[in-house]
Write an enzyme that holds these catalytic residues in place. Structure first.
Site, PDB file in Angstrom:
ATOM      1  N   LYS A   1       6.599  18.647  -8.254  1.00  0.00           N
ATOM      2  CA  LYS A   1       7.480  19.665  -8.816  1.00  0.00           C
ATOM      3  C   LYS A   1       8.896  19.368  -8.333  1.00  0.00           C
ATOM      4  CE  LYS A   1       7.863  24.736  -9.253  1.00  0.00           C
ATOM      5  NZ  LYS A   1       7.281  26.037  -8.850  1.00  0.00           N
TER       6      LYS A   1
ATOM      7  N   SER B   1       6.117  29.144 -12.602  1.00  0.00           N
ATOM      8  CA  SER B   1       7.207  28.209 -12.773  1.00  0.00           C
ATOM      9  C   SER B   1       6.798  26.734 -12.669  1.00  0.00           C
ATOM     10  CB  SER B   1       8.278  28.492 -11.711  1.00  0.00           C
ATOM     11  OG  SER B   1       7.783  28.243 -10.411  1.00  0.00           O
TER      12      SER B   1
ATOM     13  N   SER C   1       3.161  31.056  -9.397  1.00  0.00           N
ATOM     14  CA  SER C   1       3.707  29.871 -10.062  1.00  0.00           C
ATOM     15  C   SER C   1       2.827  28.624 -10.022  1.00  0.00           C
ATOM     16  CB  SER C   1       5.076  29.526  -9.474  1.00  0.00           C
ATOM     17  OG  SER C   1       6.046  30.420  -9.944  1.00  0.00           O
TER      18      SER C   1
END
EC number: 6.3.5.7
Lengths: 481, 486
Positions: free
Chosen positions: B76, B151, B175
Site C-alpha cells: 500500500k 482505503s 481499510s
C-alpha cells in the site's frame, strides 16, 4: 499609588542528555545546520518518536530537589501550531499530567532573608528548530539541529514580588540544575531561558492585575532589567488611568524596553491532546525512591554544611555553594591548606576577580584548585605575605609554574630572621633621625599614624619580603628607644 | 500460476521449477495487461523488482531462503519505501521519495519478498471506496463499475485480479477488511501494536494498524511471520512475543465458541448478505463449533466516536505537510501564510480537508470536552463491550460490511451513507482487537466477507479458524473473469 508587583516565572531548562528527547540524534551547539537530525527531528512522514529515558531520570531528580510531587503517570500531549521551524506542526509537551507536580523552593536574598517560591509544575517538552532570516535573499532558512532537544519547563507560582527576588529565584534554579548535572547552565547558548509573567496591583488588593508575558529572556541581568522596565511601563499606564492589555512582549536589551509581540486575541488555540504515538509514562515507587537516594548534595545543604564544618559565615557559605564548581574548587583548595576562612576569602576575592577579568568560568581557571591551595598554604606558614601572594598568583595565572617554584625563582620568601630585620630597621632609623625625633615627641595617638611611614620604609627596603607580623613589634620597640 | 498459494510457489521456487525472475516477470506482465482496467497500482517498480528477484534466486540457490523468498508482493502506498515514490494517494506527496524504509516493508524485504510496486489507496487512507485518490479511483475486478472498497482498495483489487501474490494494507476503521470483503480476498487487521507503524504514514495513530491481504488465511499467515513483532522504533509497538502463525493452522475447531452480536444483524444489513454470513456460521457448526448470541450494546456509538477521534488525530498528524520540507509547495508564495494555505488547499483532496477541519474543530478550546473527551469515553465503553463478549465466547463473527461492493460514484455525494459502510468494522479499531475478513460467498456475483473478531493478540487463532473454514470451502479460490483475460 503604591503598587505591588506580582511575578511568576517559566524557566526553560535544556537537559544535558547526550541525545534528543525523542530521537537518537546528538544534542550539541554550533554544528552545521541540519547535521544533527534524524527522520524524527525532521518530521518525516511515518517517523515516530521514542522517549529518551535519561531525560525522564533528570526530570525526576529535579522534582526531588524542589520538594515536589512526582507524576507517577505522566502523559505527553501535542501542542499544535504552524511554524516553519516546527517540523511536525506540533510540539510534543506535557499538559494535564506533567512529570513534576507541586513543589517549592526557599530562596535566600542578598540581605540574608528567605522567601518561599511555590513551583506549580515542571514538564518535559521538545524544543523547536531555528529560523534563519539573514543570508537567504528574502527567504528563510530552517535549521532543525535544535529540534527535539529536551527541555524541562519549570513553572513557578505568582509568588515573586520584586526583580531581586526573581533573580535570586532564577539563580537558585540555575544552581540546582547545575548541581544535579542535568543542565550545563550556559545561558548564552540558550541552555536556560526565562518567560516572565508580570502584573501590578495596588498594595493590599487581593486579586491580581492583568498580566503581560515577557518571552525568552536569557541572562540574570536582563531578567532584572526587563522586570524594572516592565514595572515602570505598567505603572505609567495605570497611573494615567489606562488598562494593561494581556499580551506577549519581547525585551530588547539594547533599547532596554519591552515591546508587544502579540495580543491575547491573536493567541493560538494550541488544541492540546494526548500524543497517540507515545504511551503514558508510568513510574514505579522503587524507581522514584532510588533517584531520591542518589541525589547529590544540593546548594542549600552544602551551604549549611560549610557553616557547620568550616565555621564559615552564612554569607560566605551561600556564595561559595551557589555554584557546584566553585564549591568543589573551595573544598579542594581548603584541603591543601586547612584554613577555611583564608581559602574562602581568596576564592571569593582574588580568584573571582581574576576570573572576571579573563571572562573565564571557574572550571576554566588556569590555576587548579590544588595549586591554589598550595599558594594559600605559603601564606599560612608565613613563607610569603598576602601582598606577595597576589603577585605569585599572577605569575601562576600566566603559567610560570607552581607557587613554590615561583617563590624560589623570584626569591620572594619572607624575611623572618629577627636579627636581619633589626639591623634593617636600625639603618632606616639612622637614615631618618628627624622623623624618629618627631615620633618620640608625639602623643601615643599620633604615633599610631606616624608608624606607617617606618613600616613603608621597611617594606621598601626588603622589597616586600619582610614579614609584617615580625616587623611591627620590633619596629615599635626600637622607636621607643 | 498467478492463482497459486505462497506455499506452493515457495516449493516450486525451491525445486527450481520456476525462478523468482520468471515469476516476477509474469506478475509485471499481468499488471501491464490488466491494471489499466483497475488502476490498482500507483507505482510499478519493475527494475527494483527484477533486481530483488535475482537476489532471491541467488539466495534460493544458496539454500538461504524463507517461504517468502522470491514471492512477488505489493505495498500500500503509505508504507515508506527508500528510493521509491510514496504518495499516500495524495497530490501532497506526489513527489515524495522517502529516504528510509518502513519496518513492515523492510522486514518483508529481509524475508526475501519481491516488491512489484505501490498500490493505490484513498488519500491518506481516508475513505471506504478508493474513490478519494489523487491518482484516480480503483475498480473492482469482479465488476469494474463497482468500487473495490477502501482505503486499501488497490491492494485488494491487485490481489483479487492476480496482479500480485499478496499485498500489505492498513486498517484504521476497516481499510483492510472492507476492501478484502468487496474483492473476495482474505485480510487480517492485527491487534493494535502487533505490527510496527514505523514508516507507515499516519492517518490516526491510535487506530492505524498494518496487516496482510492475500488470497487465503494461510498466505496471510506467511506474511505475518515476517511482518509481526516488537519494534523499538515504534513506542506503541507491543512487546508481547509474536506467535508462530503457521504452526496451528490445522488445529481442529471442535468446541470453538462463536458469538454472534445481535447488533450486527439488525437494520441496515442487506438480507442476502445476512443469509450468506449465516450460511458460513452453519459451516463452522459442522466443524464442531457452537454458536450463541452476544451483545455489543454500544455499536451504534462507534461511528460518532470514530469520526471524532480519527479526524482529531489526523488534523495533527497531517500538520507536517506544510510545504516547508517535502511534498507539494504552491508556486510563488507571497508570504508564509499564503504558502501554508495554498500548499495545503492544493495538495489535499476534499475528503482530507473535511476531516482536518472536523478534527481541528473537535480539539478546539471549548469543544474538546464535548467531543474528544466524550469520544474517548465511548471508546472505553466499546472496548469493555468486546472484553465482556470475549469472556463468553472465543471469537465473534458477523458481516464485514452491510452490503457488497456498490457502484462507483453512488455514495460520493452522501458522506453519511459512506460512513455507515464502516459500522461493523470501526468498533474493532476503537477496541484495538484483531479481526479478519474471509470470503464466505457471493451475492449477485459480488463477494461477501465474513468478519471474525478475536481477543487481543489472538491472530494465530483467527488464522487457524479462517484456514479451517477455507479447507472446507472454496469461496477464496474463486477468480474474477477479468483476471483470466491475460
Amino acid at each position: 499609588m503604591n503598587w505591588e508587583v506580582v511575578i511568576g516565572l517559566e524557566i526553560h531548562t535544556q537537559l544535558s542528555t547526550k541525545s534528543k528527547l525523542f530521537s537518537g540524534a546528538a544534542v550539541g551547539f554550533g554544528a552545521e545546520p541540519n547535521t544533527q537530525t534524524t527522520l524524527v527531528d525532521l518530521g518525516m512522514p511515518g517517523a515516530l518518536p521514542v522517549f529518551n529515558k535519561e531525560a525522564l531520570r533528570m526530570a525526576v531528580m529535579f522534582g526531588h530537589a524542589v520538594n515536589a510531587e512526582i507524576g507517577m503517570t505522566s502523559v505527553f500531549a501535542r501542542k499544535n501550531y504552524f511554524y516553519p521551524d516546527l517540523p511536525k506542526g506540533y510540539q510534543t509537551s506535557q499538559m494535564d499530567h506533567p512529570i513534576v507536580g507541586k513543589g517549592y523552593l526557599d530562596v535566600t536574598l542578598d540581605d540574608g532573608t528567605t522567601t518561599r517560591v511555590g513551583i506549580t509544575r515542571a514538564h518535559l517538552e521538545e524544543d523547536a528548530g531555528k529560523s534563519l532570516h539573514e543570508d537567504f535573499q528574502g527567504m528563510t532558512g530552517i535549521d532543525l539541529n535544535r529540534s527535539s532537544t529536551p527541555l524541562l519547563e519549570i513553572v513557578s507560582e505568582p509568588d515573586i514580588r520584586s526583580a531581586k527576588e526573581a533573580v535570586a529565584y532564577v539563580k537558585m534554579i540555575h544552581s540546582i540544575v547545575t548541581y544535579l548535572g542535568i543542565c550545563d547552565g550556559n545561558m548564552a547558548e540558550g541552555s536556560m531561558r526565562c518567560d516572565i509573567n508580570l502584573s501590578l496591583r495596588p498594595k493590599g488588593q487581593q486579586e491580581y492585575g492583568t498580566r503581560t508575558e515577557i518571552k525568552n529572556v536569557n541572562s540574570f541581568r536582563f531578567i532584572e532589567k526587563a522586570i524594572y522596565t516592565e514595572i515602570e511601563r505598567q505603572a505609567d499606564i495605570l497611573e494615567d488611568g489606562g488598562r494593561i492589555i494581556q499580551e506577549t512582549r519581547l525585551y530588547d536589551p539594547e533599547k532596554n524596553e519591552t515591546r508587544s509581540m502579540r495580543s491575547k486575541e491573536d493567541a493560538n488555540d494550541y488544541r492540546y491532546f494526548p500524543c497517540p504515538d507515545l504511551l503514558p509514562v508510568v513510574l514505579t515507587q522503587e524507581y522514584v525512591d532510588q533517584i531520591k537516594a542518589n541525589l547529590p548534595e544540593l546548594p542549600n545543604q552544602k551551604a549549611a554544611r560549610f557553616q557547620s564544618e568550616y565555621k564559615l559565615s552564612e554569607y560566605d557559605a551561600q556564595v561559595l555553594s551557589a555554584s557546584r564548581s566553585m564549591a568543589e574548587y573551595f573544598e579542594v583548595a581548603n584541603k591543601v591548606n586547612q584554613d577555611p576562612k583564608l581559602t574562602a576569602n581568596w576564592v571569593m576575592g582574588e580568584l573571582s576577580k581574576l576570573l572576571n577579568q579573563s571572562q573565564l568560568e571557574i572550571t576554566q581557571s588556569p590555576v587548579t584548585a590544588n595549586a591554589f591551595g598550595e599558594l594559600l598554604a605559603r601564606i599560612k606558614d608565613n613563607t610569603i605575605n598576602g601582598k606577595t601572594a597576589k603577585d605569585v598568583l599572577q605569575a601562576m595565572w600566566q603559567g610560570e609554574g607552581s607557587a613554590d617554584e615561583i617563590i624560589d625563582a623570584k626569591g620572594l620568601k619572607q624575611v623572618t630572621d629577627t636579627a636581619a630585620i633589626e639591623s634593617m630597621i636600625q639603618s632606616i632609623l639612622d637614615a631618618n633621625s628627624a622623623q624618629v625625633e618627631q615620633y618620640r615627641a608625639a602623643e601615643p595617638d599620633k604615633q599610631k599614624k606616624m608608624i606607617g611611614f617606618f613600616v613603608g620604609q621597611v617594606m621598601k627596603a626588603s622589597q616586600g619580603k619582610a614579614n609584617p607580623s615580625i616587623v611591627n613589634p620590633i619596629l615599635a620597640k626600637m622607636l621607643k628607644g | 500460476m498467478f492463482e497459486q498459494s505462497i506455499a506452493t510457489l515457495a516449493q516450486q521456487l525451491r525445486n527450481k521449477e520456476i525462478s523468482s525472475v520468471e515469476l516476477t516477470r509474469l506478475f509485471l506482465q499481468r499488471i501491464q495487461a490488466l491494471d489499466p482496467q483497475l488502476n490498482s497500482f500507483i507505482t510499478v517498480s519493475d527494475e527494483l523488482a527484477l533486481q530483488q528477484a535475482k537476489a532471491a534466486d541467488l539466495a534460493i540457490a544458496n539454500g538461504d531462503s524463507s517461504s517468502l523468498t522470491g514471492i512477488p508482493i505489493a505495498h500500500k502506498d503509505l508504507f515508506c519505501t527508500q528510493g521509491t515514490l510514496t504518495t499516500c494517494g495524495s497530490k501532497m506527496l506526489n513527489n515524495f521519495v522517502p529516504p528510509y524504509e518502513s519496518t513492515v516493508t523492510q522486514r518483508l524485504q529481509q524475508a526475501g519478498a519481491v516488491m512489484l510496486g505501490k498500490t493505490n489507496m484513498d488519500e491518506f487512507a481516508m475513505g471506504s471506496s478508493n474513490e478519494n485518490s489523487h491518482f484516480g479511483a480503483v475498480k473492482n475486478p469482479w465488476d469494474v463499475n463497482k468500487v473495490p472498497g477502501g482505503s486499501s482498495g488497490g491492494s485488494a483489487a491487485a490481489v483479487a485480479a492476480g496482479l500480485t501474490v499478496a499485498a500489505t494494507g492498513t486498517d484504521t476503521g476497516g481499510s483492510i477488511r472492507q476492501p478484502a470483503s468487496f474483492c473476495g480476498i482474505t485480510g487480517l487487521k492485527p491487534t493494535y501494536g502487533r505490527i510496527s507503524r514505523f514508516g507507515m504514514i499516519a492517518y490516526a495513530s491510535s487506530l492505524d494498524q498494518g496487516g496482510p491481504m492475500a488470497k487465503s488465511a494461510e498466505d496471510c499467515a506467511h506474511l505475518m511471520q515476517a511482518m509481526a513483532g516488537f519494534d523499538d522504533k515504534d513506542s506503541t509497538s507491543s512487546e508481547t512475543p509474536k506467535e508462530d502463525y503457521l504452526a496451528n493452522l490445522n488445529a481442529p475447531l471442535a468446541g470453538l465458541k462463536i458469538g454472534l452480536p445481535k447488533e450486527y444483524f439488525g437494520e441496515g444489513l442487506d438480507a442476502k448478505v445476512a443469509d450468506t454470513i449465516m450460511a458460513a456460521v452453519k459451516e463452522f457448526e459442522k466443524l464442531g463449533a457452537t454458536v450463541k448470541e452476544v451483545s455489543l450494546p454500544n455499536l451504534q456509538l462507534s461511528i460518532p466516536a470514530y469520526y471524532v477521534i480519527a479526524p482529531s488525530e489526523a488534523s495533527s498528524n497531517l500538520s507536517r505537510f506544510d510545504g516547508v520540507r517535502f511534498g507539494h509547495r504552491c508556486d510563488d508564495p507571497k508570504d508564509l501564510l499564503d504558502m501554508y494555505t495554498r500548499s495545503r488547499a492544493e495538495g489535499f483532496g476534499t475528503e482530507v480537508q473535511k476531516r482536518i477541519m472536523v478534527g481541528t474543530y473537535a480539539l478546539s478550546e471549548g469543544y474538546y470536552d464535548a467531543y474528544y473527551l466524550k469520544a474517548q469515553k465511548i471508546r472505553r465503553l466499546i472496548k469493555e463491550d468486546f472484553v465482556n463478549a470475549l469472556n463468553e465466547v472465543d471469537v465473534i463473527m458477523g458481516p464485514v460490511a452491510p452490503t457488497t461492493a456498490f457502484e462507483l460514484g453512488s455514495k460520493t455525494n452522501d458522506p453519511v451513507a459512506m460512513y455507515l459502510e464502516d459500522i461493523y468494522t470501526l468498533s474493532v479499531n476503537l477496541a484495538g482487537i484483531p479481526a479478519m475478513s474471509v470470503p464466505a460467498g457471493f451475492v449477485d456475483n459480488m463477494p461477501v466477507g465474513l468478519q471474525i473478531m478475536g481477543n487481543y493478540f489472538a491472530e494465530a487463532k483467527l488464522l487457524n479458524i479462517a484456514h479451517q473454514y477455507q479447507q472446507n470451502t472454496d469461496w477464496h479460490l474463486q477468480t474474477p473473469t477479468m483476471a483470466k483475460g491475460a
